[in-house]
Each structure stands twice: as C-alpha cells, then as structure tokens.
Write a protein that holds these residues in place. Structure first.
Motif, PDB file in Angstrom:
ATOM      1  N   MET A   1       0.825  -1.182   0.000  1.00  0.00           N
ATOM      2  CA  MET A   1       0.000   0.000   0.000  1.00  0.00           C
ATOM      3  C   MET A   1       0.872   1.249   0.000  1.00  0.00           C
ATOM      4  SD  MET A   1      -3.199   0.512  -0.365  1.00  0.00           S
ATOM      5  CE  MET A   1      -3.288  -1.216  -0.584  1.00  0.00           C
ATOM      6  N   ALA A   2       2.037   1.138   0.580  1.00  0.00           N
ATOM      7  CA  ALA A   2       2.956   2.285   0.615  1.00  0.00           C
ATOM      8  C   ALA A   2       3.376   2.677  -0.796  1.00  0.00           C
ATOM      9  CB  ALA A   2       4.169   1.957   1.473  1.00  0.00           C
ATOM     10  N   ALA A   3       3.594   1.697  -1.660  1.00  0.00           N
ATOM     11  CA  ALA A   3       4.006   1.996  -3.034  1.00  0.00           C
ATOM     12  C   ALA A   3       2.891   2.722  -3.785  1.00  0.00           C
ATOM     13  CB  ALA A   3       4.392   0.714  -3.761  1.00  0.00           C
ATOM     14  N   LEU A   4       1.656   2.320  -3.579  1.00  0.00           N
ATOM     15  CA  LEU A   4       0.530   2.988  -4.231  1.00  0.00           C
ATOM     16  C   LEU A   4       0.395   4.421  -3.730  1.00  0.00           C
ATOM     17  CD1 LEU A   4      -1.848   2.721  -6.190  1.00  0.00           C
ATOM     18  CD2 LEU A   4      -3.215   1.899  -4.274  1.00  0.00           C
ATOM     19  N   SER A   5       0.528   4.592  -2.438  1.00  0.00           N
ATOM     20  CA  SER A   5       0.465   5.927  -1.853  1.00  0.00           C
ATOM     21  C   SER A   5       1.597   6.809  -2.374  1.00  0.00           C
ATOM     22  CB  SER A   5       0.540   5.832  -0.328  1.00  0.00           C
ATOM     23  OG  SER A   5       0.563   7.118   0.241  1.00  0.00           O
ATOM     24  N   GLU A   6       2.786   6.259  -2.414  1.00  0.00           N
ATOM     25  CA  GLU A   6       3.945   7.007  -2.912  1.00  0.00           C
ATOM     26  C   GLU A   6       3.758   7.399  -4.370  1.00  0.00           C
ATOM     27  OE1 GLU A   6       8.662   6.206  -3.709  1.00  0.00           O
ATOM     28  OE2 GLU A   6       7.708   5.182  -2.028  1.00  0.00           O
ATOM     29  N   PHE A   7       3.261   6.476  -5.174  1.00  0.00           N
ATOM     30  CA  PHE A   7       3.025   6.783  -6.579  1.00  0.00           C
ATOM     31  C   PHE A   7       1.991   7.892  -6.733  1.00  0.00           C
ATOM     32  CE2 PHE A   7       0.250   6.327 -10.252  1.00  0.00           C
ATOM     33  CZ  PHE A   7       1.156   6.596 -11.263  1.00  0.00           C
ATOM     34  N   ALA A   8       0.876   7.782  -6.025  1.00  0.00           N
ATOM     35  CA  ALA A   8      -0.200   8.768  -6.145  1.00  0.00           C
ATOM     36  C   ALA A   8       0.261  10.163  -5.741  1.00  0.00           C
ATOM     37  CB  ALA A   8      -1.400   8.337  -5.307  1.00  0.00           C
ATOM     38  N   ARG A   9       1.208  10.241  -4.834  1.00  0.00           N
ATOM     39  CA  ARG A   9       1.717  11.532  -4.358  1.00  0.00           C
ATOM     40  C   ARG A   9       2.956  11.999  -5.112  1.00  0.00           C
ATOM     41  NH1 ARG A   9       0.223  11.684   1.758  1.00  0.00           N
ATOM     42  NH2 ARG A   9      -1.048   9.823   1.915  1.00  0.00           N
ATOM     43  N   SER A  10       3.462  11.187  -6.035  1.00  0.00           N
ATOM     44  CA  SER A  10       4.749  11.460  -6.670  1.00  0.00           C
ATOM     45  C   SER A  10       4.748  12.678  -7.591  1.00  0.00           C
ATOM     46  CB  SER A  10       5.223  10.234  -7.461  1.00  0.00           C
ATOM     47  OG  SER A  10       4.343   9.992  -8.549  1.00  0.00           O
ATOM     48  N   SER A  11       3.619  13.009  -8.155  1.00  0.00           N
ATOM     49  CA  SER A  11       3.544  14.117  -9.103  1.00  0.00           C
ATOM     50  C   SER A  11       2.122  14.646  -9.132  1.00  0.00           C
ATOM     51  CB  SER A  11       3.946  13.625 -10.502  1.00  0.00           C
ATOM     52  OG  SER A  11       3.549  14.542 -11.492  1.00  0.00           O
ATOM     53  N   ARG A  12       1.980  15.882  -9.513  1.00  0.00           N
ATOM     54  CA  ARG A  12       0.622  16.421  -9.613  1.00  0.00           C
ATOM     55  C   ARG A  12      -0.129  15.795 -10.779  1.00  0.00           C
ATOM     56  NH1 ARG A  12       0.169  21.996 -12.467  1.00  0.00           N
ATOM     57  NH2 ARG A  12       1.764  21.802 -14.063  1.00  0.00           N
ATOM     58  N   PHE A  13       0.590  15.139 -11.667  1.00  0.00           N
ATOM     59  CA  PHE A  13      -0.022  14.474 -12.814  1.00  0.00           C
ATOM     60  C   PHE A  13      -0.332  13.004 -12.552  1.00  0.00           C
ATOM     61  CE2 PHE A  13       2.716  17.846 -14.555  1.00  0.00           C
ATOM     62  CZ  PHE A  13       1.714  18.657 -15.093  1.00  0.00           C
ATOM     63  N   ALA A  14       0.138  12.469 -11.443  1.00  0.00           N
ATOM     64  CA  ALA A  14      -0.081  11.055 -11.121  1.00  0.00           C
ATOM     65  C   ALA A  14      -1.533  10.832 -10.719  1.00  0.00           C
ATOM     66  CB  ALA A  14       0.848  10.617  -9.995  1.00  0.00           C
ATOM     67  N   GLY A  15      -2.057   9.701 -11.140  1.00  0.00           N
ATOM     68  CA  GLY A  15      -3.421   9.355 -10.780  1.00  0.00           C
ATOM     69  C   GLY A  15      -3.624   7.858 -10.870  1.00  0.00           C
ATOM     70  N   VAL A  16      -4.553   7.367 -10.079  1.00  0.00           N
ATOM     71  CA  VAL A  16      -4.886   5.947 -10.053  1.00  0.00           C
ATOM     72  C   VAL A  16      -6.393   5.844 -10.263  1.00  0.00           C
ATOM     73  CG1 VAL A  16      -4.920   3.846  -8.652  1.00  0.00           C
ATOM     74  CG2 VAL A  16      -3.011   5.452  -8.449  1.00  0.00           C
ATOM     75  N   ARG A  17      -6.787   5.039 -11.230  1.00  0.00           N
ATOM     76  CA  ARG A  17      -8.202   4.801 -11.503  1.00  0.00           C
ATOM     77  C   ARG A  17      -8.466   3.310 -11.339  1.00  0.00           C
ATOM     78  NH1 ARG A  17      -9.434   7.128 -17.237  1.00  0.00           N
ATOM     79  NH2 ARG A  17      -7.645   5.831 -17.711  1.00  0.00           N
ATOM     80  N   ILE A  18      -9.481   2.985 -10.546  1.00  0.00           N
ATOM     81  CA  ILE A  18      -9.804   1.596 -10.238  1.00  0.00           C
ATOM     82  C   ILE A  18     -11.265   1.342 -10.581  1.00  0.00           C
ATOM     83  CG2 ILE A  18      -9.965  -0.141  -8.409  1.00  0.00           C
ATOM     84  CD1 ILE A  18      -7.816   1.513  -6.890  1.00  0.00           C
ATOM     85  N   LEU A  19     -11.499   0.303 -11.370  1.00  0.00           N
ATOM     86  CA  LEU A  19     -12.859  -0.138 -11.670  1.00  0.00           C
ATOM     87  C   LEU A  19     -13.146  -1.408 -10.880  1.00  0.00           C
ATOM     88  CD1 LEU A  19     -13.150   0.251 -15.555  1.00  0.00           C
ATOM     89  CD2 LEU A  19     -14.375   1.541 -13.820  1.00  0.00           C
ATOM     90  N   ILE A  20     -14.319  -1.459 -10.267  1.00  0.00           N
ATOM     91  CA  ILE A  20     -14.738  -2.649  -9.526  1.00  0.00           C
ATOM     92  C   ILE A  20     -16.107  -3.091 -10.026  1.00  0.00           C
ATOM     93  CG2 ILE A  20     -13.394  -2.095  -7.474  1.00  0.00           C
ATOM     94  CD1 ILE A  20     -16.008  -1.103  -6.184  1.00  0.00           C
TER      95      ILE A  20
END
Length: 114
Positions: A1-20
């Motif tokens: 979970m730390a890697a996902l958090s780090e990625f999402a905060r890494s840049s103002r252009f970073a984003g994560v989209r999840i479909l369930i």
C-alpha cells in the motif's frame, strides 16, 4: 500500500483509476485501498462498473502502457506479470478506457463526514 500511496503523491499528474464490479466486500470488511482512496480522493478514484457493461470477468493492473499484471486464477491467487508487453497492455487499456466513462462512483464507498 505504501508503493501505491507514494506513486499517487509522486507528481501532480499522477493518478490511479480503479474499476470494480462489486463494492459489497469492500464495504463489509476494511480494505486498505479504499481507505487510501478516501484519504487521497483527488489522486485515487474508484468507480463501479454498471451491470449493463459487458466487461470480461477478470482482474488486471496496467502501468505506463507497458507493464501488466493479470490475475488468472482467483481461487489460488495466481497470475502473470509482463514487464514489457505493449500490445497486450494496449488491448487491456482500450477495454478499461471504454468502461471508465460508463462506470459511476458508488454511494456505498463515499466517506461519511460528521
């Protein structure tokens, strides 16, 4: 979970989209990804696929248009990882991009602020 958090905060252009497909398991039991998405709601978005969408019944994750992680067997949590499979990743990205606008935020996943 730390890697996902780090990625999402890494840049103002970073984003994560999840479909369930189903939010019930996430609502019934604590899920770290959901908790992180609530904290980083401008960076991580979870949407629920509508029942009318004809989407394959399998999970996958894509990164940078090249990397692909695909779950092949849910029962035993077996899958495959491809570090550089641009063709397969592109096909799955097209599937995701087709379904994303048809999906909607699920009321069950909204944060209740008091």
């Amino acid at each position: 979970m730390a890697a996902l958090s780090e990625f999402a905060r890494s840049s103002r252009f970073a984003g994560v989209r999840i479909l369930i497909c189903d939010s019930d398991p996430i609502v019934r039991q604590f899920h770290r990804t959901h908790a992180l998405a609530q904290r980083l709601s401008t960076r991580i978005e979870i949407r629920k696929i509508q029942a009318t969408v004809d989407t394959p019944d399998w999970e996958f994750a894509l990164a940078d248009g090249l990397q692909l992680l695909q779950c092949d067997d849910r029962e035993r949590w077996l899958g495959t990882y491809h570090r550089n499979n641009q063709v397969r990743a592109r096909k799955l990205l097209d599937t995701f991009e087709r379904d994303w606008p048809l999906a909607a935020a699920d009321a069950n996943l909204r944060r209740l602020s008091l």
